[in-house]
Design an enzyme around this catalytic site. Structure first.
Site, PDB file in Angstrom:
ATOM      1  N   SER B 117      -3.683  -8.879   7.430  1.00  0.00           N
ATOM      2  CA  SER B 117      -4.456  -8.527   8.632  1.00  0.00           C
ATOM      3  C   SER B 117      -3.561  -7.928   9.712  1.00  0.00           C
ATOM      4  CB  SER B 117      -5.183  -9.759   9.162  1.00  0.00           C
ATOM      5  OG  SER B 117      -4.242 -10.781   9.417  1.00  0.00           O
ATOM      6  N   SER B 118      -2.284  -8.336   9.724  1.00  0.00           N
ATOM      7  CA  SER B 118      -1.395  -7.790  10.766  1.00  0.00           C
ATOM      8  C   SER B 118      -1.245  -6.277  10.602  1.00  0.00           C
ATOM      9  CB  SER B 118      -0.036  -8.472  10.692  1.00  0.00           C
ATOM     10  OG  SER B 118       0.462  -8.431   9.375  1.00  0.00           O
ATOM     11  N   GLY B 120      -3.517  -4.412   8.979  1.00  0.00           N
ATOM     12  CA  GLY B 120      -4.871  -3.886   9.167  1.00  0.00           C
ATOM     13  C   GLY B 120      -5.178  -3.635  10.628  1.00  0.00           C
ATOM     14  N   ARG B 121      -4.729  -4.531  11.477  1.00  0.00           N
ATOM     15  CA  ARG B 121      -5.013  -4.368  12.912  1.00  0.00           C
ATOM     16  C   ARG B 121      -4.272  -3.177  13.506  1.00  0.00           C
ATOM     17  NH1 ARG B 121      -5.266 -10.199  12.739  1.00  0.00           N
ATOM     18  NH2 ARG B 121      -3.043 -10.352  13.216  1.00  0.00           N
ATOM     19  N   THR B 141      -1.259  -1.318  -8.397  1.00  0.00           N
ATOM     20  CA  THR B 141      -1.429  -0.105  -7.598  1.00  0.00           C
ATOM     21  C   THR B 141      -2.182  -0.462  -6.319  1.00  0.00           C
ATOM     22  OG1 THR B 141      -1.412   1.358  -9.507  1.00  0.00           O
ATOM     23  CG2 THR B 141      -2.532   2.177  -7.562  1.00  0.00           C
ATOM     24  N   LEU B 142      -1.681   0.036  -5.214  1.00  0.00           N
ATOM     25  CA  LEU B 142      -2.305  -0.235  -3.914  1.00  0.00           C
ATOM     26  C   LEU B 142      -2.853   1.072  -3.356  1.00  0.00           C
ATOM     27  CD1 LEU B 142       0.615  -2.334  -2.394  1.00  0.00           C
ATOM     28  CD2 LEU B 142      -1.464  -3.231  -3.459  1.00  0.00           C
ATOM     29  N   GLU B 143      -3.988   0.995  -2.711  1.00  0.00           N
ATOM     30  CA  GLU B 143      -4.550   2.192  -2.073  1.00  0.00           C
ATOM     31  C   GLU B 143      -4.339   2.052  -0.577  1.00  0.00           C
ATOM     32  OE1 GLU B 143      -8.178   0.978  -3.799  1.00  0.00           O
ATOM     33  OE2 GLU B 143      -6.871   0.832  -5.515  1.00  0.00           O
ATOM     34  N   GLN B 162      -1.341  -9.359   0.034  1.00  0.00           N
ATOM     35  CA  GLN B 162      -1.240 -10.712  -0.492  1.00  0.00           C
ATOM     36  C   GLN B 162      -2.169 -10.849  -1.687  1.00  0.00           C
ATOM     37  OE1 GLN B 162      -2.693 -13.363   2.659  1.00  0.00           O
ATOM     38  NE2 GLN B 162      -3.786 -11.605   3.519  1.00  0.00           N
TER      39      GLN B 162
END
Lengths: 411, 206
Positions: B117-118, B120-121, B141-143, B162
């Site tokens: 979330s850190s 994301g903010r 894989t991360l988007e 995470q």
């Protein structure tokens, strides 16, 4: 003097290309640093050309242009090498462990440039005064993602060690004596047939006769260096070196053998001899993987190659010991069968090593799995055609995990 | 049932089934995991990125069966960012990345990957609850998308997302995900596959 204008334009074009190359994505700082050093060379050559003012005589101008052309011939392949080092087909994860190995052997100022070649043979550019402390190692472009072949870097590092430790000089007189002893001994009749003016007494005193056998001495020097590099590869990577050597070179390159290397079968004999001395287990029937190469078609070259071969053979044990001693003194670790077993266990379970194994351990484990026909047959997620790419990824990830450990441990 | 971090630490240290262990490599700090009280383990950004070559194709149409499917290398380009180097994600841009960690899930564990979330903010969104199936092994894989208004610098090794782990109940415990993404160290786009129903519904002939 249009040739001065040509020379200036050639350098302008090269400098523009270097400017473009500087915008590349360099995976490691050493590569960019080497490019900047080459840029300095090119720019200083260009300045020299500007100094060729109208009052220079054509002879002086031609000499200067010819010298500047020589620099272009020498360094243009380096630019290509640098460009290819940025290609994402390369296994960048190998960079850190190979650089650490290079620094251990050659000193902490060593800079490594790892790249790919559009030349089949793994290649090393020996250090030049314009790129001091740089080690340039290239592997065939289409194999540059294959971490199993990195064991051949042991051979290429051997060239730098040979140069840095002055081993050419160290063995030179011994080699010269052996060449002469060989000529006067088993090869005398053939030698005199080829060179009727030669006598045992004038071989070293008559400068014209000297020219007849000096090529054999030169061949022997190159051959001995190659044998040393093989021994270094063997000492650093053990069985993995033998596998990579066979992967790349068996059964043999077609055509005539070059006198600059021992014939492939002789090299393999030396490797097997070195394996016994170093404590490396050669694969069963390893020598059978290789074929005899054709002898040089020129009778003179063939004779000189034979002389070089005989002279080199006498010093094989000595260079093998030298390679071991240097690697031991520098603290280069030898692969550990116990650690290889641990890595094998991890890789078989489709997970990378935990970062405690050396590059040699990981690559040796990789080669064992390469030869395992049953690898991951019980893992339905991995299709047979994916096995090699998964193995390569696991080896490279193991290297990255080791690098993570190294960096976080230091902090 | 969701696993608490201390349970994950326990499984990482001494798996229930040594022949089918939970593995995360590089290993997270087990001491921190034991005491964190959370229900997830942080994962770090890896060194490989994959960006789309937008100028190479006009649009993506998975329904057009007549057109040749462009290869992954036609559609995208990989980038390698070494430790210590940076990658800048500009506003409204989208890139695939990969976890530094190689994850191996046993047959009785599944997971969800979510962003932190850190991040994301600050506008950095990391996928939407990517599911990881039992038996998965490889890097995830991360988007990544920057939905904010300022460019964001990211470096490999940064904790960026995470993973929540769940125990899986029922079924054949040996049946695993046969995903095509298994065993990769680089991000990959994979192919969008239409199932039989979708193909029939996409056909406009009556």
């Amino acid at each position: 003097m249009i040739y001065v204008d040509y020379a200036k334009r050639r350098y302008d074009a090269a400098i523009i290309e270097i400017e473009r190359l500087k915008e590349s994505e360099f995976p490691y700082a050493h590569i960019r640093e080497a490019l900047l050093q080459l840029e300095d060379v090119f720019r200083s050559q260009r300045i020299q050309l500007d100094k060729l003012i109208a009052k220079s005589t054509p002879v002086i101008a031609k000499n200067a242009c010819s010298q500047s052309l020589g620099y272009l011939f020498t360094y243009t392949p380096f630019l290509g090498f640098i460009l290819r080092s940025t290609n994402v087909r390369n296994a960048f994860e190998l960079y850190a462990p190979v650089m650490r190995l290079a620094r251990r052997l050659l000193g902490n100022d060593t800079k490594l440039l790892l790249s790919s070649e559009w030349d089949y043979s793994p290649f090393v550019y020996l250090p030049t005064s314009d790129l001091p402390d740089c080690v340039l190692i290239g592997v065939p472009a289409f194999e540059s993602a294959n971490p199993l072949l990195i064991s051949l870097a042991g051979h290429e590092l051997g060239h730098n060690v040979w140069s840095k430790c002055g081993l050419g000089k160290k063995f030179d007189s011994q080699l010269r004596s052996e060449v002469l002893r060989t000529i006067k001994g088993p090869h005398w009749i053939d030698f005199q047939t080829c060179f009727p003016h030669a006598t045992p007494d004038n071989l070293t005193t008559d400068m014209f006769v000297q020219q007849t056998w000096l090529p054999a001495h030169a061949y022997a020097k190159r051959q001995l260096e190659e044998v040393f590099c093989d021994m270094m590869g063997l000492r650093l990577f053990a069985e993995a070196y033998l596998h990579a050597f066979a992967y790349l070179l068996s059964p043999c390159i077609p055509g005539e053998r070059t006198p600059l290397y021992p014939s492939i079968q002789t090299r393999v004999d030396y490797l097997l001899k070195g394996s016994r001395s170093i404590g490396v287990s050669a694969p069963a029937e390893y020598a059978e993987l290789f074929d005899k190469q054709s002898a040089p078609s020129s009778p003179v070259t063939n004779l000189l190659a034979d002389i070089a071969d005989t002279a080199v053979e006498v010093l094989v044990d000595e260079v093998c010991t030298e390679a071991q001693e240097i690697a031991n003194t520098k603290g280069a670790s030898m692969r550990s069968p116990e650690i290889i077993e641990t890595v094998l266990g991890d890789l078989r379970m489709v997970m990378p090593g935990d970062g405690t194994a050396s590059l040699a351990d990981v690559v040796n484990a990789g080669w064992i799995l390469f030869h395992d026909e049953d690898l991951w047959k019980d893992v339905p997620q991995i299709q047979p055609e994916q096995r090699m790419s998964v193995l390569h990824d696991l080896i490279l990830k193991s290297c990255e995990v080791a690098e993570f450990r190294e960096r976080t441990r230091a902090s | 049932m969701m696993l608490r971090a201390d349970r994950m630490a326990q499984l990482l240290e001494s798996p229930d089934n040594p022949e089918d262990p939970l593995v995360i490599r590089p290993l997270p700090n087990l001491g921190e995991l034991r005491t964190s009280g959370s229900a997830s383990v942080d994962l770090r950004l890896g060194c490989w990125f994959q960006v789309f070559r937008e100028s190479r194709f006009s649009h993506l149409d998975v329904y057009d069966t007549t057109a040749a499917t462009p290869s992954e290398s036609q559609l995208t380009k990989h980038h390698y960012v070494a430790f210590g180097e940076r990658f800048i994600l500009h506003p409204h841009s989208f890139v695939l990345a990969v976890t530094l960690e190689w994850i191996r899930l046993p047959c009785n564990v599944a997971g969800y990957v979510v962003g932190r979330s850190s991040w994301g903010r600050h506008g950095l969104i990391i996928a939407t609850a990517t599911g990881v199936h039992p038996g998965f092994t490889g890097c995830l894989t991360l988007e990544l998308t920057n939905v904010g208004e300022v460019p964001i610098t990211i470096k490999p090794g940064t904790t960026i997302c995470q993973i929540f782990l769940h125990s899986v109940q029922g079924g054949d415990p040996k049946r695993v995900d046969l995903s095509r993404f298994v065993g990769k160290r680089k991000p990959t786009i994979g192919a969008i596959r239409l199932d039989e129903v979708a193909r029939k519904l996409a056909d406009n002939t009556l």
